[in-house]
Design an enzyme around this catalytic site. Sequence first.
Site, PDB file in Angstrom:
ATOM      1  N   GLU A 133       0.811  -1.225   0.000  1.00  0.00           N
ATOM      2  CA  GLU A 133       0.000   0.000   0.000  1.00  0.00           C
ATOM      3  C   GLU A 133       0.842   1.273   0.000  1.00  0.00           C
ATOM      4  O   GLU A 133       0.564   2.197  -0.761  1.00  0.00           O
ATOM      5  CB  GLU A 133      -0.964   0.016   1.196  1.00  0.00           C
ATOM      6  CG  GLU A 133      -2.192  -0.866   1.023  1.00  0.00           C
ATOM      7  CD  GLU A 133      -1.950  -2.304   1.448  1.00  0.00           C
ATOM      8  OE1 GLU A 133      -0.852  -2.590   1.993  1.00  0.00           O
ATOM      9  OE2 GLU A 133      -2.848  -3.136   1.244  1.00  0.00           O
TER      10      GLU A 133
ATOM     11  N   HIS B 261     -10.495  -4.381  10.790  1.00  0.00           N
ATOM     12  CA  HIS B 261     -11.142  -4.324   9.482  1.00  0.00           C
ATOM     13  C   HIS B 261     -12.484  -3.609   9.516  1.00  0.00           C
ATOM     14  O   HIS B 261     -13.281  -3.741   8.595  1.00  0.00           O
ATOM     15  CB  HIS B 261     -11.352  -5.732   8.911  1.00  0.00           C
ATOM     16  CG  HIS B 261     -10.093  -6.398   8.473  1.00  0.00           C
ATOM     17  ND1 HIS B 261      -9.175  -6.889   9.356  1.00  0.00           N
ATOM     18  CD2 HIS B 261      -9.588  -6.630   7.238  1.00  0.00           C
ATOM     19  CE1 HIS B 261      -8.162  -7.427   8.689  1.00  0.00           C
ATOM     20  NE2 HIS B 261      -8.385  -7.271   7.399  1.00  0.00           N
TER      21      HIS B 261
END
Lengths: 362, 327
Positions: free
Chosen positions: B60, B129
């Site tokens: 990322e 998450h």
Amino acid sequence: MAVSKPMERGTEDLPALPNLEVRSAASREPKPNGRERTALGQPPEVLLDIHRRMLLLRRMEERIGQLYAMGEIGGFCHLYIGQEAVAVGMERATRPDDPVITAYRCHAHMVVRGAAPEQVIGELLGKARGVSQGKGGSMHMFDPARNFYGGHGIVGAQVPLGTGIAFALKYRKTDRVCVTYFGDGAISQGQVAEAFNMAALWNLPIVYVVENNQYGMGTAVDRASAISELHRRGESFGIPGREVDGMDPVAVEQAGQAALEHARGGQGPMLLEMKTYRYRGHSMSDPALYRSREEVQKVREERDPIARVADVLVQSGVVDADRLKVVDREIRAQVMEAVTAAQAMPDANPAELLSDIYAAGS
Amino acid sequence: MREISVREAIRDAMAEEMRRDESVFLMGEEVAEYEGAYKVSQGLLKEFGPERVVDTPITEAGFAGVGVGAAMMGLRPIVEFMTWNFAMQAIDQIVNSAAKTRYMSGGLLGLPIVFRGPNGVASQVAAQHSQDYGAWYAHVPGLKVVAPFDAADAKGLLTAAIRDPDPVVFLEHELLYGESGQVPDGEHVAELGRARVVRPGRDVTLVSWSRGVSLVLDAAAELAEQGIDAEVIDLRSLRPLDRATLLGSVQRTHRIVSVEEGWPSCGVGAEIVATVVAEAFDALDAPPQRVSGADVPMPYAAHLEALALPLSETVVRVAHEVCYTDG
């Protein structure tokens, strides 16, 4: 303040440099993952150009150091003194349309790309006509018209940015190559490895240049990197690396040319490790207690890039020492003029505080 | 008009902009061959090829930086994060590189880039998450932050974000991807930075964004049965914040409740309340109130998770509190 005077020293007491002789073309071929041969055997006009460019960077940075000590420049200020051969040698190898990006030690890279010294100094002084209108300072200078993309303050973060520039060059199907600089400290950042991987995976036109000045701030390379041969840090991605004498501008230029040809020819990224040295601390606030004065002095005396070129010019009879003193005086005057011009600029405009956060009108 | 899902609306916005402007490309994990971890980029690889729909490694920080670098050269990258949770690896590039470069360069270098992906709570995926990053990015000058609720806004706002000259953080919601709505035919561009009054009302302003709008609409329906006429505002944009629409509503209703999935401390609701208190104090008939996610990392067990989420029942209760009525 210690000011180096490489031009005013006799040449007869210089230690012999083992690598001054002109080598055959064949011996200049890059050695796979090995040490780049050096050769200062260049036409006189080339060496004079290199000498003048390096000396301008040296005198400008010395003057900036003085302005900092006088309190005219604030914040962080990282000087390039000692590393001039890297910026100048690579610039000579690079096409004007090849984008360049680096970290926060960026004054010299701005100027070799063609920015006016007074715009750089004006920025340091917080002036309205500084290159970033006083909003960027020492670490954040950009000149996209001359394909210079900063000027970045987070160690290693410019490496994915440069990789993205290379991505765009390939996307646009150009034959341009991005030159991405970083330091020996940055090479241990995770995102540098991430960028290497993508550059190799996508075969991007990029030359990574690690300016190994031996210390990431105060930490010597062998205390920070599991292997001290930084040019090998791309091996696991299949990126070929070369070690280059970063105190020899001709060796830098030749290695740069080879690497740029490699990338321009569609063969993907290369990693050049420039073995260089900074004479000053990491920044102006660093007294550099992690190394001895003798170590610094030894590099200055034996490897200084400006003195090496000057010696060749004098020894080969191209110019005499007096002529080089004239050149030095001209450059000092040029720097003084730039400082004077920068000091005369209006201060950064308070009305500009709120501009350039977003595009005008958006 | 035609009815499509939020997922399709986002895909259509990307596809139309990629057809219109070849500098637009999509990159991210699983965006090409897999067609998106949440199937948002269906059909894009087939239409545009691997040079413009780029699968990245799981990296990322690296690919966010690559996107920013590409934007420096004038491309218009759409950088997809599989979820915004993973963008924490890349937040340095979003905040320090993307948001600040125009300013640091004195306006010489702008960055037209969109960072997008699902944000907010999901179902029983626990603390790492399931969280809302709206407040994180809305804090940062130099970013624009968008969080659409329905399919029409998903398309219109994403189209605007892709065309925008500045970095846009585009916060989608996993639990909304399958929701359908009417979307205008042809080109549809919404304006960034504008809230929308979804339901006019007189008695209390309920403001939310993204999936929170659904909670608030449910609450407004229930309140209507109880005799309270709530005005519902979909903020749509967290930065810039449409203060004029908020203040105008409070001038009419004299009461406001903000509703968000994120944590309360330094949240978007805190900014809304501060704005109203500072700029419309005299119009208020009750202290502004916030409904937010609980101030805890998201738990896994379904019954614990339910306790950590804002619910429409809570919104109804708090609306009654500010109206000084009994629910």
